[in-house]
Every structure is written in C-alpha cells, then in structure tokens.
Enzyme design. Structure first.
Site, PDB file in Angstrom:
ATOM      1  CB  ILE A  17      -0.888  -4.890  -7.426  1.00 41.84           C
ATOM      2  CG1 ILE A  17      -1.142  -4.254  -6.051  1.00 41.84           C
ATOM      3  CG2 ILE A  17      -1.354  -6.344  -7.469  1.00 41.84           C
ATOM      4  CD1 ILE A  17      -0.301  -4.816  -4.906  1.00 41.84           C
TER       5      ILE A  17
ATOM      6  CD  GLN B 253      32.852  -0.375 -16.740  1.00 35.96           C
ATOM      7  OE1 GLN B 253      31.731   0.067 -16.533  1.00 35.96           O
ATOM      8  NE2 GLN B 253      33.861   0.388 -17.104  1.00 35.96           N
ATOM      9  CB  ILE B 254      32.426  -7.018 -19.911  1.00 38.01           C
ATOM     10  CG1 ILE B 254      33.199  -7.363 -18.624  1.00 38.01           C
ATOM     11  CG2 ILE B 254      32.880  -7.919 -21.069  1.00 38.01           C
ATOM     12  CD1 ILE B 254      32.949  -8.742 -18.074  1.00 38.01           C
TER      13      ILE B 254
ATOM     14  CD  GLU C 145       7.768 -12.221  -3.947  1.00 38.54           C
ATOM     15  OE1 GLU C 145       7.915 -12.967  -2.972  1.00 38.54           O
ATOM     16  OE2 GLU C 145       7.122 -12.502  -4.938  1.00 38.54           O
ATOM     17  N   GLY C 146      10.201  -7.878  -0.565  1.00 36.79           N
ATOM     18  CA  GLY C 146      11.112  -7.541   0.529  1.00 36.79           C
ATOM     19  C   GLY C 146      12.430  -7.036  -0.021  1.00 36.79           C
TER      20      GLY C 146
ATOM     21  CD  GLU D  73      -2.718  -1.168   2.547  1.00 37.47           C
ATOM     22  OE1 GLU D  73      -2.629  -0.208   3.341  1.00 37.47           O
ATOM     23  OE2 GLU D  73      -3.514  -2.102   2.684  1.00 37.47           O
ATOM     24  N   PRO D  74       0.307   2.400  -0.285  1.00 36.12           N
ATOM     25  CG  PRO D  74      -1.011   4.057  -1.281  1.00 36.12           C
ATOM     26  CD  PRO D  74      -1.070   2.658  -0.746  1.00 36.12           C
TER      27      PRO D  74
HETATM   28  C1  LIG Z   1       7.691  -3.781 -10.200  1.00 33.88           C
HETATM   29  C2  LIG Z   1       7.119  -4.050  -8.853  1.00 33.88           C
HETATM   30  C3  LIG Z   1       6.251  -5.126  -8.683  1.00 33.88           C
HETATM   31  C4  LIG Z   1       5.689  -5.360  -7.429  1.00 33.88           C
HETATM   32  N1  LIG Z   1       4.765  -6.361  -7.283  1.00 33.88           N
HETATM   33  C5  LIG Z   1       4.074  -6.455  -6.114  1.00 33.88           C
HETATM   34  C6  LIG Z   1       2.987  -7.355  -6.002  1.00 33.88           C
HETATM   35  O1  LIG Z   1       2.641  -8.077  -6.924  1.00 33.88           O
HETATM   36  N2  LIG Z   1       2.290  -7.373  -4.822  1.00 33.88           N
HETATM   37  C7  LIG Z   1       2.637  -6.584  -3.783  1.00 33.88           C
HETATM   38  O2  LIG Z   1       1.957  -6.649  -2.751  1.00 33.88           O
HETATM   39  N3  LIG Z   1       3.676  -5.724  -3.854  1.00 33.88           N
HETATM   40  C8  LIG Z   1       4.399  -5.642  -4.997  1.00 33.88           C
HETATM   41  N4  LIG Z   1       5.442  -4.752  -5.101  1.00 33.88           N
HETATM   42  C9  LIG Z   1       5.775  -3.906  -3.955  1.00 33.88           C
HETATM   43  C10 LIG Z   1       7.111  -4.243  -3.317  1.00 33.88           C
HETATM   44  O3  LIG Z   1       7.038  -5.441  -2.611  1.00 33.88           O
HETATM   45  C11 LIG Z   1       7.496  -3.030  -2.437  1.00 33.88           C
HETATM   46  O4  LIG Z   1       7.851  -1.994  -3.327  1.00 33.88           O
HETATM   47  C12 LIG Z   1       8.640  -3.337  -1.490  1.00 33.88           C
HETATM   48  O5  LIG Z   1       8.222  -4.234  -0.498  1.00 33.88           O
HETATM   49  C13 LIG Z   1       9.193  -2.077  -0.826  1.00 33.88           C
HETATM   50  O6  LIG Z   1       8.172  -1.282  -0.296  1.00 33.88           O
HETATM   51  P1  LIG Z   1       8.161   0.294  -0.634  1.00 33.88           P
HETATM   52  O7  LIG Z   1       8.245   0.429  -2.093  1.00 33.88           O
HETATM   53  O8  LIG Z   1       7.013   0.897   0.050  1.00 33.88           O
HETATM   54  O9  LIG Z   1       9.508   0.841  -0.024  1.00 33.88           O
HETATM   55  P2  LIG Z   1       9.745   1.314   1.490  1.00 33.88           P
HETATM   56  O10 LIG Z   1       9.251   0.268   2.423  1.00 33.88           O
HETATM   57  O11 LIG Z   1       9.216   2.689   1.668  1.00 33.88           O
HETATM   58  O12 LIG Z   1      11.318   1.347   1.562  1.00 33.88           O
HETATM   59  C14 LIG Z   1      12.097   2.421   1.050  1.00 33.88           C
HETATM   60  C15 LIG Z   1      13.546   2.179   1.433  1.00 33.88           C
HETATM   61  O13 LIG Z   1      13.690   2.154   2.867  1.00 33.88           O
HETATM   62  C16 LIG Z   1      14.285   0.926   3.263  1.00 33.88           C
HETATM   63  N5  LIG Z   1      13.757   0.507   4.550  1.00 33.88           N
HETATM   64  C17 LIG Z   1      12.464   0.449   4.952  1.00 33.88           C
HETATM   65  N6  LIG Z   1      12.384  -0.016   6.214  1.00 33.88           N
HETATM   66  C18 LIG Z   1      13.640  -0.283   6.621  1.00 33.88           C
HETATM   67  C19 LIG Z   1      14.227  -0.804   7.820  1.00 33.88           C
HETATM   68  N7  LIG Z   1      13.476  -1.168   8.855  1.00 33.88           N
HETATM   69  N8  LIG Z   1      15.563  -0.937   7.885  1.00 33.88           N
HETATM   70  C20 LIG Z   1      16.341  -0.577   6.827  1.00 33.88           C
HETATM   71  N9  LIG Z   1      15.851  -0.077   5.673  1.00 33.88           N
HETATM   72  C21 LIG Z   1      14.520   0.057   5.560  1.00 33.88           C
HETATM   73  C22 LIG Z   1      13.929  -0.064   2.153  1.00 33.88           C
HETATM   74  O14 LIG Z   1      14.808  -1.174   2.135  1.00 33.88           O
HETATM   75  C23 LIG Z   1      14.050   0.815   0.936  1.00 33.88           C
HETATM   76  O15 LIG Z   1      15.411   0.910   0.573  1.00 33.88           O
HETATM   77  C24 LIG Z   1       6.039  -4.532  -6.332  1.00 33.88           C
HETATM   78  C25 LIG Z   1       6.939  -3.479  -6.520  1.00 33.88           C
HETATM   79  C26 LIG Z   1       7.456  -3.217  -7.752  1.00 33.88           C
HETATM   80  C27 LIG Z   1       8.374  -2.031  -7.927  1.00 33.88           C
END
Ligand SMILES: Cc1cc2nc3c(=O)[nH]c(=O)nc-3n(C[C@H](O)[C@H](O)[C@H](O)COP(=O)(O)OP(=O)(O)OC[C@H]3O[C@@H](n4cnc5c(N)ncnc54)[C@H](O)[C@@H]3O)c2cc1C
Length: 418
Positions: free
Chosen positions: A177, A371-372, A398-399, A145-146
C-alpha cells in the site's frame, strides 16, 4: 479524388469541434508544474531515491506553491477537456517518479472517495487526504492483499456491520500500500458479502488515529523509492457507519441486485482503478519523456569513431521510435482522460489501453536510454538507471500489463475471457 482548388487561396473550411492544441490555461499549468519539477523535484530526486523515505520537505514545498492539495486536485478535475490532470502528472513525473508518487499517491484515496462517496463524505474526507500547506497529510487506498493482487475478488478483509452501535468492524491484511500506515486517511476496500466476489465489496474510510490499524513491513523497492509502500494490518478496526462510502442504503440496494443476479457496474476497487488508469499512463509518459530527452541530448554530444553517436542509424532510428512510442502513448492517455471527463463509457477499455501502452513504453524507452548511454546509462552518476527502475512499476501497479490486456480483450470481445 483530385481537387483543383489552390490550397493557398481557398477559404479555410469551417473546422469541426476538434483540436489537439492545448489552451492557454493548460499551457500555463504545464509550464508551472514543469518549473517546479525542474527546479525542486529533479535536483532532489537522487537524494530521496537513496534515502528511500517519504520526501516531506518536497511535499511541503509542493503544498506551499499549490501543487499538493485538495484545491489543486479540484482545479485539475474541473477542466472540461480532462487533459489538465494528465498534463500536470506528466510534468511532475518527468521531474521524478518516486517524488511524483509521494505527491500524487494521496490522489488514489481521493479518487476512491470521489468515485464512491456522497457529496458530504467527499467534503469531509477529501481535504483530509492532503491537509494544509502548514501541515500536509497523506491518503492511502488499500485494496491489495497477500492472496488477492490481480484477483481482487478473492479479497479476505471483512467488514461486518454492528447494527447496535452503527459501526463497521474491519479485519484483514493489506499489502503493497502506497502511504500505507503513514497516511492520515486510509480508504480500505473490504468484503461485505464474500459470496458475491468484487460485487460484494465496499470502500470504507478509516479516519486518522483509529485504533487497530497499523503498519506492517515497509518494503525496500526496485524503483519509486521515495514513495512509501507498506503492509497495513486491520485488527478489529471500528469505524462509524458514516465511513461507508456511498452509505448503507446504496450498499444494501447494490447487494440485493447482485444477489438476484442483476447487473451492477458499481464495484468498489475496480471502479476506482478504471478511473485512475489514464493518470498512471500519464506518469509513465513523464518518465519515458525524461529518458528520451536525455538520450537525444547525449546522442548528439557523445562522439565515437570521430562523430556523434546519433549519426549512426542504429541510434537515430531508436530515438525516432522512442519519440513515436511516447507520442502514441500520450495520445491514448489524453483520449482516455477526455473520455473519462466526458463520461463516455470505456467500451473498448480505453483506460486500460492507455495504461498498458504507456507502461510498456516507459519500460522500453528507459531500457533503450540505458543502451544509448552505454556505461553512463548504467551507473547512478546519471539519472537513466533510476528512470529504468522507476518505469517498471508502471507495468505492475493498478493492474499489471497482463490484466490490462485481459480487460481490453474482454471489452472488445464481449466474452468472459480468462
Ligand atoms: C510499489 C507498489 C505500490 C503499490 N501501491 C498500491 C496501493 O497503493 N494500493 C493497492 O491496493 N495496491 C498497491 N499495489 C499493489 C499492486 O496493485 C499489485 O502488486 C498488482 O495488482 C499485482 O498484484 P500481485 O502483486 O499480487 O501480483 P499477482 O496478481 O500475483 O500477479 C503475478 C503475475 O501473474 C500475472 N497474472 C495474474 N493473473 C493473471 C491472469 N489471469 N492472466 C495472466 N497473467 C496473470 C500478473 O500479471 C503478474 O505478472 C502496489 C504495488 C507496488 C509494487
């Protein structure tokens, strides 16, 4: 210890039950998927990357040959070693990651249904994530979610039970998603009891054509552009009681345990991600291997200063490192896949280790491949720049890599680290 036995004449010791050799069935599977990846997926990769659309004709072709469908997924999951799934994924993503995600994206929904649903629910909904060869369908798994990405516990989408009608009412907004809004089956994770965080969440199937579910913005992406990624809005989406995966009785018992402060390992979204992380690792290995193979060939062919560039140690050692990192990643992926299939607990977050290592490796290897390649590595005439763009998602979805490290650190320390 010194041994005096001549190894050439000594009887071979009885081998323990361990082998890293693939069996005949796995080799056949690998060759079959590889052929599809080489002859159908790769030639189409550039076109669908540019079009940024779901490659329906390729999905249909995959369904016709049997590489897209419930039966194929069931066949992969039946392998008692657990390796068939990562083997097939690696080959497909070696072909192209964008098309690979378009084909494998539905299996995220499948994993959620299989991991949380009753046998009846699996029988009803899993095939609908794929459809038939004549009419392929898609599945989507909606968690993010956002305001709830890495922090899945802060999810705002709510599911409220309407007892009189035996219906669940879903409201909220999902984002990022894969297949969102265009899928036939959406599996939506929603909070039933927000006070319980991830332990108060449950997964719901939203059947095809349910009013109130609609697609929002479709994102234009850096990589995997043949895979559709969009927002999903849920406005008073009503689904029958039977759409709660696992059923109400199990949910009520789980919530009661959580409210009493008891331990519950069932967490709708996190459980699904844990199961699918080795698969994401395999995707990353496929991209990395494609880039490594391209680089090796190019380094042998390309001459500068009167000799192939591979004759410079800077290049040959880089290739040696690329190969080593890829093989190490694959071994971690296979270990996690084998553990998952054998129902061995990920005591040291082995699923996360695999995804973390393979994702970072894919980014590093594809960067080195550019680079290569030099100039040719940087332009769209060659596939390497696309592989680099595609690889980056492997450290995000996926994390993220940071979250994988957090999961690993918590597992190995036994501490609630932040
Ligand atoms: C192309 C694409 C396909 C996707 N498909 C799906 C899908 O099918 N279903 C679904 O549910 N989601 C999906 N996602 C969502 C995806 O799983 C999330 O984007 C991802 O989990 C990261 O969440 P966020 O984008 O809100 O980043 P944020 O959680 O806001 O993170 C931003 C940065 O802060 C870091 N961060 C956050 N918390 C911590 C912490 N505690 N310690 C250290 N660093 C931290 C993160 O590692 C990252 O570098 C998709 C995303 C993309 C881009």
């Amino acid at each position: 210890m010194v041994t005096t036995t001549d190894p050439s004449t000594a009887a071979a010791p009885a081998l323990p039950q361990f082998s890293l050799e693939l069996n005949d069935e796995q080799i056949t599977l690998r060759n079959w998927v590889h052929e599809f990846a080489e002859t159908v997926v790769r030639p189409a990769a550039h076109e669908w990357d540019e079009r940024e659309e779901t490659p329906w004709p390729i999905i249909k072709q995959a369904a016709e040959v049997g590489i897209y469908g419930m039966q194929f997924m069931a066949h992969l999951s039946a392998d008692p070693t657990g390796l068939s799934l990562p083997i097939a994924i690696e080959e497909l993503f070696w072909g192209d990651a964008g098309i690979g995600m378009a084909i494998f994206g539905s299996s995220l929904a499948l994993a959620a249904i299989a991991g949380n649903g009753t046998p009846q629910q699996v029988g009803e909904w899993a095939p609908q994530c794929f459809g038939t060869a004549e009419k392929p369908q898609l599945g989507a798994f909606c968690v993010s979610e956002p305001d709830a990405g890495s922090d899945v516990g802060s999810m705002k989408t709510r599911a409220v039970y309407d007892e009189a009608k035996d219906e669940w009412v879903l409201n909220g907004q999902k984002t990022w998603i894969s297949n969102g809004g265009i899928a036939d089956v959406h599996v939506v994770v929603a909070s039933v009891d927000p006070a319980l965080g991830t332990r108060g969440q449950a997964s719901f199937v939203v059947p095809p054509g349910t009013p109130g579910l609609r697609q929002g913005v479709k994102f234009k992406k850096h990589g995997i552009r043949a895979s559709h990624t969009a927002e999903v809005y849920l406005d008073d989406v009503r689904v029958p009681g039977r759409c709660l995966l696992g059923g109400k009785e199990r949910l009520d018992a789980r919530l009661a345990r959580a409210r009493e402060g008891g331990k519950s390992h069932e967490q709708a979204a996190l459980g699904t991600f844990e199961a699918t992380r080795p698969a994401v690792g395999a995707m990353a290995v496929g991209i990395a291997r494609a880039a490594y193979e391209w680089s090796l060939d190019y380094a042998k062919e390309r001459k500068q200063f009167g000799k192939p560039i591979i004759e410079n140690q800077a290049i040959s050692f880089t290739l040696a490192q690329m190969r080593t990192e890829i093989d190490a990643s694959r071994l971690l992926v296979w270990r996690a896949a084998w553990m998952a299939r054998s129902r061995k607990p990920f005591a040291a977050a082995e699923g996360s280790q695999a995804k973390f290592k393979a994702g970072e490796t894919a980014v590093w290897v594809t960067d080195r491949a550019i680079q290569i390649g030099g100039g040719i590595g940087y332009v769209r005439e060659a596939p390497v720049e696309r592989w680099h763009r595609d690889a980056k998602i492997m450290t995000i979805f996926e994390g993220t890599s940071e979250i994988q490290q957090l999961v690993i650190a918590r597992a190995i320390s036994g501490m609630r680290l932040a």
